[in-house]
Design an enzyme around this catalytic site. Structure first.
Site, PDB file in Angstrom:
ATOM      1  N   LYS A  80       0.870  -1.182   0.000  1.00 59.49           N
ATOM      2  CA  LYS A  80       0.000   0.000   0.000  1.00 59.49           C
ATOM      3  C   LYS A  80       0.900   1.223   0.000  1.00 59.49           C
ATOM      4  O   LYS A  80       2.019   1.182   0.527  1.00 59.49           O
ATOM      5  CB  LYS A  80      -0.853  -0.005   1.277  1.00 59.49           C
ATOM      6  CG  LYS A  80      -2.060   0.881   1.228  1.00 59.49           C
ATOM      7  CD  LYS A  80      -3.274   0.188   0.650  1.00 59.49           C
ATOM      8  CE  LYS A  80      -4.471   1.096   0.608  1.00 59.49           C
ATOM      9  NZ  LYS A  80      -5.661   0.441   0.091  1.00 59.49           N
ATOM     10  N   GLY A 179     -22.104   5.347   5.493  1.00 59.77           N
ATOM     11  CA  GLY A 179     -21.281   5.813   4.374  1.00 59.77           C
ATOM     12  C   GLY A 179     -21.848   5.374   3.039  1.00 59.77           C
ATOM     13  O   GLY A 179     -21.843   4.188   2.723  1.00 59.77           O
ATOM     14  N   VAL A 180     -22.370   6.348   2.271  1.00 57.58           N
ATOM     15  CA  VAL A 180     -22.930   6.002   0.954  1.00 57.58           C
ATOM     16  C   VAL A 180     -22.112   6.682  -0.142  1.00 57.58           C
ATOM     17  O   VAL A 180     -22.633   7.357  -1.010  1.00 57.58           O
ATOM     18  CB  VAL A 180     -24.438   6.350   0.852  1.00 57.58           C
ATOM     19  CG1 VAL A 180     -25.252   5.408   1.701  1.00 57.58           C
ATOM     20  CG2 VAL A 180     -24.696   7.799   1.260  1.00 57.58           C
ATOM     21  N   GLY A 181     -20.792   6.491  -0.062  1.00 63.23           N
ATOM     22  CA  GLY A 181     -19.898   7.000  -1.099  1.00 63.23           C
ATOM     23  C   GLY A 181     -19.914   6.048  -2.284  1.00 63.23           C
ATOM     24  O   GLY A 181     -20.959   5.491  -2.635  1.00 63.23           O
ATOM     25  N   VAL A 183     -18.713   2.890  -2.848  1.00 65.57           N
ATOM     26  CA  VAL A 183     -19.162   1.510  -2.633  1.00 65.57           C
ATOM     27  C   VAL A 183     -20.524   1.482  -1.942  1.00 65.57           C
ATOM     28  O   VAL A 183     -21.438   0.772  -2.376  1.00 65.57           O
ATOM     29  CB  VAL A 183     -18.132   0.716  -1.794  1.00 65.57           C
ATOM     30  CG1 VAL A 183     -18.584  -0.731  -1.659  1.00 65.57           C
ATOM     31  CG2 VAL A 183     -16.750   0.774  -2.426  1.00 65.57           C
TER      32      VAL A 183
HETATM   33  P1  NAD Z   1     -15.815   7.044  -0.473  1.00 58.68           P
HETATM   34  O1  NAD Z   1     -14.902   8.071   0.038  1.00 58.68           O
HETATM   35  O2  NAD Z   1     -16.390   7.167  -1.844  1.00 58.68           O
HETATM   36  O3  NAD Z   1     -17.060   6.838   0.523  1.00 58.68           O
HETATM   37  C1  NAD Z   1     -16.948   6.923   1.909  1.00 58.68           C
HETATM   38  C2  NAD Z   1     -18.165   7.664   2.392  1.00 58.68           C
HETATM   39  O4  NAD Z   1     -18.170   7.649   3.817  1.00 58.68           O
HETATM   40  C3  NAD Z   1     -18.158   9.149   1.972  1.00 58.68           C
HETATM   41  O5  NAD Z   1     -19.381   9.466   1.349  1.00 58.68           O
HETATM   42  C4  NAD Z   1     -17.967   9.914   3.290  1.00 58.68           C
HETATM   43  O6  NAD Z   1     -18.618  11.157   3.299  1.00 58.68           O
HETATM   44  C5  NAD Z   1     -18.569   8.935   4.280  1.00 58.68           C
HETATM   45  N1  NAD Z   1     -18.112   9.084   5.655  1.00 58.68           N
HETATM   46  C6  NAD Z   1     -16.860   9.367   6.108  1.00 58.68           C
HETATM   47  N2  NAD Z   1     -16.862   9.412   7.452  1.00 58.68           N
HETATM   48  C7  NAD Z   1     -18.128   9.146   7.848  1.00 58.68           C
HETATM   49  C8  NAD Z   1     -18.751   9.044   9.117  1.00 58.68           C
HETATM   50  N3  NAD Z   1     -18.078   9.209  10.248  1.00 58.68           N
HETATM   51  N4  NAD Z   1     -20.074   8.748   9.160  1.00 58.68           N
HETATM   52  C9  NAD Z   1     -20.772   8.570   8.025  1.00 58.68           C
HETATM   53  N5  NAD Z   1     -20.231   8.669   6.794  1.00 58.68           N
HETATM   54  C10 NAD Z   1     -18.921   8.945   6.710  1.00 58.68           C
HETATM   55  O7  NAD Z   1     -15.021   5.653  -0.313  1.00 58.68           O
HETATM   56  P2  NAD Z   1     -15.389   4.255  -0.969  1.00 58.68           P
HETATM   57  O8  NAD Z   1     -14.529   4.052  -2.154  1.00 58.68           O
HETATM   58  O9  NAD Z   1     -16.858   4.097  -1.081  1.00 58.68           O
HETATM   59  O10 NAD Z   1     -14.835   3.276   0.177  1.00 58.68           O
HETATM   60  C11 NAD Z   1     -15.550   3.108   1.376  1.00 58.68           C
HETATM   61  C12 NAD Z   1     -14.772   2.159   2.283  1.00 58.68           C
HETATM   62  O11 NAD Z   1     -14.597   0.906   1.619  1.00 58.68           O
HETATM   63  C13 NAD Z   1     -13.368   2.630   2.641  1.00 58.68           C
HETATM   64  O12 NAD Z   1     -13.053   2.165   3.940  1.00 58.68           O
HETATM   65  C14 NAD Z   1     -12.486   1.934   1.623  1.00 58.68           C
HETATM   66  O13 NAD Z   1     -11.153   1.781   2.108  1.00 58.68           O
HETATM   67  C15 NAD Z   1     -13.206   0.600   1.512  1.00 58.68           C
HETATM   68  N6  NAD Z   1     -12.984  -0.101   0.244  1.00 58.68           N
HETATM   69  C16 NAD Z   1     -13.268   0.510  -0.932  1.00 58.68           C
HETATM   70  C17 NAD Z   1     -13.068  -0.199  -2.126  1.00 58.68           C
HETATM   71  C18 NAD Z   1     -13.398   0.411  -3.465  1.00 58.68           C
HETATM   72  O14 NAD Z   1     -13.457  -0.325  -4.463  1.00 58.68           O
HETATM   73  N7  NAD Z   1     -13.662   1.706  -3.542  1.00 58.68           N
HETATM   74  C19 NAD Z   1     -12.554  -1.500  -2.101  1.00 58.68           C
HETATM   75  C20 NAD Z   1     -12.300  -2.090  -0.864  1.00 58.68           C
HETATM   76  C21 NAD Z   1     -12.520  -1.389   0.308  1.00 58.68           C
END
Ligand code: NAD
Length: 358
Positions: A80, A179-181, A183
Site C-alpha cells: 500500500k 457511508g454512501v460514497g 461503494v
Molecule cells: P468514499 O470516500 O467514496 O465513501 C466513503 C463515504 O463515507 C463518503 O461518502 C464519506 O462522506 C462517508 N463518511 C466518512 N466518514 C463518515 C462518518 N463518520 N459517518 C458517516 N459517513 C462517513 O469511499 P469508498 O470508495 O466508497 O470506500 C468506502 C470504504 O470501503 C473505505 O473504507 C475503503 O477503504 C473501503 N474499500 C473501498 C473499495 C473500493 O473499491 N472503492 C474496495 C475495498 C474497500
C-alpha cells in the site's frame, strides 16, 4: 517503540519513504509480502497529523492487502502507499508524477491503484513515470472504477450472511449502511433491488439525500447509525467503526460491509464473537475491488484486453472463501476474523514455501 517492534510491522519485506522537495511529495510505500506475486494495493492521500500516523496507516493497510489478495485467491502480494497531504487542495500533476517515480524506484515489487483521495486522473500522471499503475481509464486492459465490483462482492457476502445467520433471503431485511460514497452507494442500490429496507447515514448530506431518494431509505444523523433497529450493520465509511464503545449500541445480528479495518482492535473482534454477532471479515468480503484491479494487471502483463468473466469467476470464488471462513469459525467456535487471519497467513506461507522450493 521502533518501527520493527510495531505490531503493524509484522514481517514487512520493505518500507520505503520518499520525498520530493520540488513538488512537496511525502509518501510511504509499504510492501508487506511478495510471496504470492508482486505486492498490489491502492494509494491513499490523506492529511495525516504526523508521519508516524501515516506510517502506521500504511503498515496496517499493506498487511491487510496481503491477507485480502490471498483470500481473493490472486497471484499478488500485499502493499500500500500513502501520500501525506490534503487531496482537496494539494494535488498537482507534478506531485503524482513524483509519486510515479517513487513507485518505479520500488522496481516492480509494488503495483499501485486508487484508494481514498486518489482518482484515475491522478494515476494517469503517475503512469507517465512507471508501468506499475492499475485502475486507469481508457485503454483495452483498463478495469475502470473498482467500486461497483467491490459493492457486488459485498452484496453477495451480505446475502450469504443473511441466509446463514437469519435463515432468510434479503426481502424485508433491515440494513443500516454507514457511508454512501462509491461503494456504499452501489451497495444500497443492489440491496434495495433485492427488497431490503435501508437506513442510511453519511457526513456528506448531498450524497446521502441522493442515495436515499434513489432507494426510498430512511436517513439518520451520522452519530445515530449505531443505535438504529436493524438486522445488518454495513460499515462503508472509514476504518475503526466497530469498537468496544460502538459495539454495545449495535442492534444488528450481522456486521458485513465494505470498509477496510472495520474492527478497532483484536479485543473488539473477540467481543463481537462473545456477543454472538456474525461478522464477515472486512478484507474477505470487500475483495471485489482488488479482483478488478488484478484483472487489469493480468491484462497489462499479457498485453491483452480486460476480461470481465475472469473477474466474475473470482467473485464467485470469493463467496466460497467467505463461506469457508464462516464454516470453520462455527465448527471451532472462534471469531471469524481470527479464522480468516489464520487462513490468509497459511495461504501466504504456503506460497512462500512453494517459491523457496522452486
Ligand atoms: P468514499 O470516500 O467514496 O465513501 C466513503 C463515504 O463515507 C463518503 O461518502 C464519506 O462522506 C462517508 N463518511 C466518512 N466518514 C463518515 C462518518 N463518520 N459517518 C458517516 N459517513 C462517513 O469511499 P469508498 O470508495 O466508497 O470506500 C468506502 C470504504 O470501503 C473505505 O473504507 C475503503 O477503504 C473501503 N474499500 C473501498 C473499495 C473500493 O473499491 N472503492 C474496495 C475495498 C474497500
Amino acid at each position: 517503540m521502533t518501527l520493527f517492534d510495531s505490531p503493524s510491522f509484522e514481517g514487512h519485506e520493505g518500507v520505503h519513504a520518499f520525498s520530493d522537495e520540488k513538488t512537496g511529495l511525502k509518501c510511504i510505500v509499504a510492501v508487506h509480502s511478495t510471496a504470492r506475486g508482486p505486492a498490489a494495493g491502492g494509494c491513499r492521500m490523506w492529511p495525516y497529523a504526523s508521519a508516524e500516523d501515516a506510517l502506521e496507516d500504511a503498515l496496517k493497510l499493506s498487511r491487510a492487502m496481503s491477507y485480502k489478495n490471498a483470500m481473493a485467491d490472486l497471484d499478488l502480494g500485499g502493499g500500500k502507499s500513502v501520500i501525506i497531504g490534503d487531496s482537496r487542495t494539494q494535488k498537482t500533476p507534478a506531485l503524482f508524477e513524483a509519486f510515479g517515480r517513487a513507485v518505479e524506484a520500488v522496481g516492480g515489487r509494488y503495483w499501485t491503484a486508487e484508494d481514498v483521495g486518489v482518482s484515475p486522473a491522478d494515476l494517469a500522471h503517475a503512469r507517465t513515470q512507471t508501468r506499475y499503475v492499475a485502475g486507469l481509464d481508457g485503454h483495452p486492459a483498463a478495469s475502470g472504477d473498482p467500486s461497483p465490483v467491490t459493492a457486488e462482492g459485498v452484496f453477495r457476502g451480505v446475502r450469504l450472511c443473511v441466509e446463514r445467520g437469519l435463515k432468510r433471503d434479503l426481502d424485508g431485511v433491515r440494513v443500516a449502511i454507514q457511508g454512501v460514497g462509491h461503494v456504499g452507494g452501489y451497495l444500497a442500490q443492489k440491496l434495495h433491488a433485492a427488497g431490503a429496507k435501508l437506513i442510511l447515514t453519511d457526513v456528506n448530506t448531498e450524497a446521502l439525500r441522493r442515495v436515499a431518494d434513489e432507494t426510498g431509505a430512511q436517513v439518520v444523523a451520522p452519530g445515530m447509525i449505531f443505535d438504529v433497529d436493524c438486522d445488518v450493520f454495513a460499515p462503508c465509511a472509514m476504518g475503526g467503526a466497530i469498537s468496544l464503545d460502538t459495539l454495545p449500541r449495535i442492534r444488528a445480528r450481522i456486521i458485513a460491509g465494505a470498509a477496510n479495518n472495520q474492527l478497532a482492535d483484536a479485543d473488539t473482534g473477540r467481543e463481537v464473537f462473545r456477543r454472538g454477532l456474525l461478522y464477515a471479515p472486512d478484507y474477505v468480503i470487500n475483495g471485489g475491488g482488488i479482483i478488478n484491479v488484478a484483472g487489469e494487471i493480468r491484462a497489462l502483463d499479457a498485453d491483452a484486453a480486460f476480461d470481465p468473466d475472469w473477474v466474475d469467476a473470482k467473485l464467485d470464488r470469493l463467496a466460497l472463501t467467505l463461506e469457508e471462513v464462516l464454516d470453520q469459525a462455527l465448527r471451532e467456535r472462534r471469531p471469524t476474523n481470527e479464522v480468516a487471519n489464520e487462513i490468509a497467513r497459511a495461504r501466504i506461507k504456503g506460497a512462500a514455501a512453494e517459491r523457496a522450493a522452486a
